[in-house]
Design an enzyme around this catalytic site. Sequence first.
Site, PDB file in Angstrom:
ATOM      1  N   GLN A  15       0.812  -1.214   0.000  1.00  0.00           N
ATOM      2  CA  GLN A  15       0.000   0.000   0.000  1.00  0.00           C
ATOM      3  C   GLN A  15       0.851   1.272   0.000  1.00  0.00           C
ATOM      4  OE1 GLN A  15      -2.629  -1.881   3.150  1.00  0.00           O
ATOM      5  NE2 GLN A  15      -4.117  -0.553   2.153  1.00  0.00           N
ATOM      6  N   HIS A 103       0.289  -9.616   3.778  1.00  0.00           N
ATOM      7  CA  HIS A 103      -0.751  -8.584   3.863  1.00  0.00           C
ATOM      8  C   HIS A 103      -1.403  -8.466   2.473  1.00  0.00           C
ATOM      9  CE1 HIS A 103      -2.151  -4.908   6.280  1.00  0.00           C
ATOM     10  NE2 HIS A 103      -2.883  -4.929   5.186  1.00  0.00           N
ATOM     11  N   ASN A 146      -2.484 -11.071   7.600  1.00  0.00           N
ATOM     12  CA  ASN A 146      -3.416  -9.992   7.852  1.00  0.00           C
ATOM     13  C   ASN A 146      -4.785 -10.383   7.307  1.00  0.00           C
ATOM     14  OD1 ASN A 146      -4.041  -7.093   8.523  1.00  0.00           O
ATOM     15  ND2 ASN A 146      -4.641  -7.128   6.369  1.00  0.00           N
ATOM     16  N   GLU A 147      -5.777 -10.348   8.163  1.00  0.00           N
ATOM     17  CA  GLU A 147      -7.185 -10.503   7.780  1.00  0.00           C
ATOM     18  C   GLU A 147      -7.446 -11.650   6.809  1.00  0.00           C
ATOM     19  OE1 GLU A 147      -8.473  -6.645   6.435  1.00  0.00           O
ATOM     20  OE2 GLU A 147      -8.373  -5.808   8.449  1.00  0.00           O
TER      21      GLU A 147
HETATM   22  C1  FCB Z   1      -7.897  -3.150   6.435  1.00  0.00           C
HETATM   23  C2  FCB Z   1      -6.625  -3.612   5.765  1.00  0.00           C
HETATM   24  C3  FCB Z   1      -5.630  -2.508   5.552  1.00  0.00           C
HETATM   25  C4  FCB Z   1      -6.281  -1.209   5.141  1.00  0.00           C
HETATM   26  C5  FCB Z   1      -7.459  -0.878   6.005  1.00  0.00           C
HETATM   27  C6  FCB Z   1      -8.154   0.407   5.660  1.00  0.00           C
HETATM   28  O1  FCB Z   1      -8.907  -4.069   6.232  1.00  0.00           O
HETATM   29  O2  FCB Z   1      -5.974  -4.580   6.545  1.00  0.00           O
HETATM   30  O3  FCB Z   1      -4.674  -2.959   4.635  1.00  0.00           O
HETATM   31  O4  FCB Z   1      -6.580  -1.232   3.801  1.00  0.00           O
HETATM   32  O5  FCB Z   1      -8.378  -1.927   5.978  1.00  0.00           O
END
Ligand code: FCB
Length: 411
Positions: A15, A103, A146-147
Amino acid sequence: MDKNFLWGVATSAFQLEGSPHADWSSWDSILNDNPDVTNHYSLYKEDLSLLKELGVNSYRFSVEWSRIQPKEKLWDSSVIEHYQEIIDILKSYSIEPMLTLHHFTHPLWFIKKYPWHEDASVDYFIAFAEKIISSLKGVGYWITFNEPYVLLLGGYLEGCMPPGIRNTGLALRALKNILYCHSRVYDMIHNSVPDAKVSIAHNMAALAPWSRWNPLDRTLSRMAKHFYNHSILDAFLTGRLKIKFPFHRESIIELPIKNKLDFFGVNYYTRVHIRFNPFRKMCVELRHHDIDGFGLSDLGWEVHPRGLEKVLRYASRLKVPLIITENGIATRNAQKKISFMRKHVDAVERSIRNGIDVRGYFYWSLIDNYEWLEGLDARFGLYRVDFKTLKRRPTNAAAYYSYLIKSRSEF
Ligand code: FCB
């Protein structure tokens, strides 16, 4: 908050710096005009000095796999050295690094040949993780993924993220492989750095029925809560992942992840209202309402600080320390950003007073950056980036965050 509380900001490599070898570079045409995004890859020293200016004691960032392994059989050691330099600079500022291995982005060759639903994906990710763990020195906090559920929803259910698939069966295979990798990587990190702290960062949302009086909305909202917020927690508690999509049979997957968490990373942004709509995928429609009067972000997300308390309370069932690994708002209005931060840090304080073991708060994000599928207009940064000149300029929210850190810390 006590003196060991982690006050940080969070970023991700892609990002901030893009990558010519990543799946996302060709996925989102918004990136054609700004492939290097903020050019953090070259301007990292300047950006790291902003951390010092802010007074944070921790920084969450990620390494970009596609730069490190641009081809299946090619490792670029200069990139690993670059990330080591970042860690060394952080250490010289007494800032604790928290490193995210995955990520959202992948090398293009990986997502084309070995996407997550293929079992071969595991070996390739493990090889990458092994390389990083054996090369980088000085990282105490690790986030493996991440997520994972956002990746699953975007990549395997909505199809709006790479690999762009819409198939619940493949989604579950992908999730199984990802969580299996977590388990292996957790052990690998501990073998190499015994006192390291390892987790995932899980996106949790406050979820509510669109209409409280509508039983279908209520049922869907309950199911969504179980799937999106809770099922992964239960899997870490029991080693069994139970997933039930609307109108599908429940799937149970055994996974070797029981207790493989040293803390739990919570990413929290907003509340979502859920409505039964037979014309939508899985009959689910999502909406944001400005119910509390705290407003919506530029992305239309509801500001709902109480939701953070709720998800923290729920996550505390894991009986490991909790860290808010992301929380932030996209807005050009610094006052709104300040009020967002204050309200959410207040919510963290209330949670701690209520006995919940919260050990850190990371604001997303340090500087404006690329937001997935949204582009460069979602202004999450404490520092504003002019994407033409690449100049960074502090917003008032940066000074406010410094003040917040000082005023809420016990010395
Ligand atoms: C989350 C992501 C991160 C960013 C935020 C706004 O879900 O992990 O990378 O984009 O949202």
